[in-house]
Design a protein around this motif. Structure first.
Motif, PDB file in Angstrom:
ATOM      1  N   ASP A  41      62.206  46.642  35.994  1.00  0.00           N
ATOM      2  CA  ASP A  41      61.256  46.394  34.912  1.00  0.00           C
ATOM      3  C   ASP A  41      59.981  45.705  35.383  1.00  0.00           C
ATOM      4  O   ASP A  41      58.999  45.632  34.639  1.00  0.00           O
ATOM      5  N   LYS A  42      59.975  45.197  36.629  1.00  0.00           N
ATOM      6  CA  LYS A  42      58.794  44.500  37.139  1.00  0.00           C
ATOM      7  C   LYS A  42      57.987  45.344  38.131  1.00  0.00           C
ATOM      8  O   LYS A  42      56.881  44.962  38.504  1.00  0.00           O
ATOM      9  N   GLN A  43      58.537  46.469  38.542  1.00  0.00           N
ATOM     10  CA  GLN A  43      57.855  47.285  39.543  1.00  0.00           C
ATOM     11  C   GLN A  43      56.516  47.816  39.045  1.00  0.00           C
ATOM     12  O   GLN A  43      55.492  47.715  39.732  1.00  0.00           O
ATOM     13  N   ARG A  44      56.515  48.369  37.838  1.00  0.00           N
ATOM     14  CA  ARG A  44      55.270  48.922  37.297  1.00  0.00           C
ATOM     15  C   ARG A  44      54.247  47.822  37.029  1.00  0.00           C
ATOM     16  O   ARG A  44      53.052  48.016  37.233  1.00  0.00           O
ATOM     17  N   LYS A  45      54.734  46.655  36.579  1.00  0.00           N
ATOM     18  CA  LYS A  45      53.818  45.535  36.344  1.00  0.00           C
ATOM     19  C   LYS A  45      53.167  45.093  37.645  1.00  0.00           C
ATOM     20  O   LYS A  45      51.972  44.795  37.687  1.00  0.00           O
ATOM     21  N   ALA A  46      53.952  45.029  38.712  1.00  0.00           N
ATOM     22  CA  ALA A  46      53.412  44.613  40.008  1.00  0.00           C
ATOM     23  C   ALA A  46      52.349  45.595  40.486  1.00  0.00           C
ATOM     24  O   ALA A  46      51.297  45.192  41.004  1.00  0.00           O
ATOM     25  N   LEU A  47      52.616  46.906  40.314  1.00  0.00           N
ATOM     26  CA  LEU A  47      51.622  47.918  40.684  1.00  0.00           C
ATOM     27  C   LEU A  47      50.358  47.763  39.846  1.00  0.00           C
ATOM     28  O   LEU A  47      49.235  47.839  40.362  1.00  0.00           O
ATOM     29  N   PHE A  48      50.540  47.518  38.537  1.00  0.00           N
ATOM     30  CA  PHE A  48      49.396  47.395  37.642  1.00  0.00           C
ATOM     31  C   PHE A  48      48.535  46.183  38.013  1.00  0.00           C
ATOM     32  O   PHE A  48      47.327  46.310  38.220  1.00  0.00           O
ATOM     33  N   PHE A  55      41.028  46.613  42.230  1.00  0.00           N
ATOM     34  CA  PHE A  55      39.846  47.204  41.606  1.00  0.00           C
ATOM     35  C   PHE A  55      38.702  46.195  41.547  1.00  0.00           C
ATOM     36  O   PHE A  55      37.544  46.541  41.825  1.00  0.00           O
ATOM     37  N   VAL A  56      39.019  44.954  41.201  1.00  0.00           N
ATOM     38  CA  VAL A  56      37.992  43.903  41.180  1.00  0.00           C
ATOM     39  C   VAL A  56      37.378  43.759  42.568  1.00  0.00           C
ATOM     40  O   VAL A  56      36.162  43.656  42.724  1.00  0.00           O
ATOM     41  N   GLY A 168      40.262  57.065  40.591  1.00  0.00           N
ATOM     42  CA  GLY A 168      41.097  57.235  41.773  1.00  0.00           C
ATOM     43  C   GLY A 168      42.229  56.226  41.826  1.00  0.00           C
ATOM     44  O   GLY A 168      43.365  56.559  42.200  1.00  0.00           O
ATOM     45  N   LEU A 169      41.958  54.984  41.422  1.00  0.00           N
ATOM     46  CA  LEU A 169      42.999  53.960  41.406  1.00  0.00           C
ATOM     47  C   LEU A 169      44.080  54.273  40.373  1.00  0.00           C
ATOM     48  O   LEU A 169      45.249  53.979  40.583  1.00  0.00           O
ATOM     49  N   ILE A 170      43.669  54.876  39.266  1.00  0.00           N
ATOM     50  CA  ILE A 170      44.651  55.296  38.258  1.00  0.00           C
ATOM     51  C   ILE A 170      45.561  56.373  38.844  1.00  0.00           C
ATOM     52  O   ILE A 170      46.774  56.376  38.624  1.00  0.00           O
ATOM     53  N   VAL A 171      44.966  57.287  39.626  1.00  0.00           N
ATOM     54  CA  VAL A 171      45.753  58.328  40.299  1.00  0.00           C
ATOM     55  C   VAL A 171      46.755  57.692  41.262  1.00  0.00           C
ATOM     56  O   VAL A 171      47.926  58.084  41.327  1.00  0.00           O
ATOM     57  N   ILE A 172      46.301  56.678  42.023  1.00  0.00           N
ATOM     58  CA  ILE A 172      47.183  55.990  42.970  1.00  0.00           C
ATOM     59  C   ILE A 172      48.337  55.338  42.219  1.00  0.00           C
ATOM     60  O   ILE A 172      49.495  55.392  42.645  1.00  0.00           O
ATOM     61  N   ARG A 173      48.021  54.682  41.109  1.00  0.00           N
ATOM     62  CA  ARG A 173      49.044  53.991  40.304  1.00  0.00           C
ATOM     63  C   ARG A 173      50.121  54.982  39.857  1.00  0.00           C
ATOM     64  O   ARG A 173      51.318  54.730  39.949  1.00  0.00           O
ATOM     65  N   PHE A 174      49.689  56.138  39.368  1.00  0.00           N
ATOM     66  CA  PHE A 174      50.624  57.159  38.908  1.00  0.00           C
ATOM     67  C   PHE A 174      51.453  57.695  40.080  1.00  0.00           C
ATOM     68  O   PHE A 174      52.665  57.840  39.982  1.00  0.00           O
TER      69      PHE A 174
END
Length: 266
Positions: A41-48, A55-56, A168-174
């Protein structure tokens, strides 16, 4: 606004998104490996969170790209870290630690969530320089749009580069999320993933050795056709080979399960 200029900007935007995705395909695998040890449950949060931080950094780096390109140490540290991850996994595998400690996972020291987020950010930073330079070079070929400048370049060029990097970062996240799912479905694919991590470390090492301040390899070597073909050929061999082996092991395990059930029924 000239329609032809707008069409050119739209085209370059999609090219930048594709470019970011291609240059960061290996990045997605590395990030998936980094977050894999966190609870599901924390994997996606860590990626986000990690990619938000990255990105910043990228936004700030666009203003400082001419300065950052001189800091070869960033890619050197990234190369050493990725090679360390791959070598450590192989050493542990050889010693049998992975199998020995599967049943003791609950007693292992928990992985730090924010530490993992920081590693995701640092990994993206190490990867970001080549993709940002390629994006900047492409955006600079566009005609000026607007009469204002941002970060030393035309405002229109900067905005399309910024939006392309964001997409591009959204693509990486997916992509990273999908890799995590693959590793969950095929646990034996983990070794192939770590081999890719090590190979990506070699890639960053090549960029470091070809940096003008280091000069061990020719400066244009990382962009040469021979190196690019070699890099992607090895990536595909590791990825496809690992997937085939993982599928075979899954089928063997299913056969063993069916056979044991059949024996129990007898």
């Amino acid at each position: 606004m000239d329609v032809s200029i707008l069409a050119e900007y739209i085209w370059v935007f999609f090219v930048l998104v594709a470019l970011e995705g291609i240059l960061s395909a290996d990045n997605a695998v590395v990030m998936a490996v980094i977050v894999q040890k966190l609870p599901h449950d924390k994997q996606r949060k860590a990626l986000f969170y990690g990619l938000v931080g990255a990105f910043v950094f990228r936004f700030i780096a666009l203003f400082l790209i001419s300065f950052l390109v001189k800091i070869w140490e960033i890619q050197a540290i990234g190369a050493i870290y990725l090679l360390y991850l791959a070598i450590k996994h192989m050493v542990d595998l050889k010693r049998g630690k992975n199998e020995e400690h599967k049943n003791l996972a609950e007693n292992e020291k928990p992985v730090s969530f924010w530490g993992t987020v920081m590693r995701v950010e640092l990994t993206d930073i190490a990867f970001a320089l080549d993709s940002m330079l390629a994006a900047a070079a492409l955006a600079m070929t566009l005609p000026d749009l607007g009469d204002f400048n941002i970060g030393g370049m035309n405002g229109g060029q900067f905005i399309v580069m910024f939006l392309g990097g964001l997409a591009g970062l959204i693509v990486i996240r997916f992509a990273a999320t999908q890799v995590v799912k693959l590793l969950e479905r095929y646990p034996t694919l983990e070794t192939a993933a770590f081999l890719i991590v090590g190979w990506v470390g070699v890639k960053l090492g090549v960029y470091t050795l070809a940096h003008p301040s280091v000069g061990i390899l020719p400066e244009d070597f990382p962009d040469s056709t021979a190196w690019k073909l070699t890099f992607w050929a090895v990536m595909l061999i590791i990825g496809i080979g690992g997937y085939i082996i993982a599928r075979k092991k899954e089928k063997d395990q299913q056969k063993e399960t069916l056979s044991s059930k059949s024996d129990d029924q007898k």
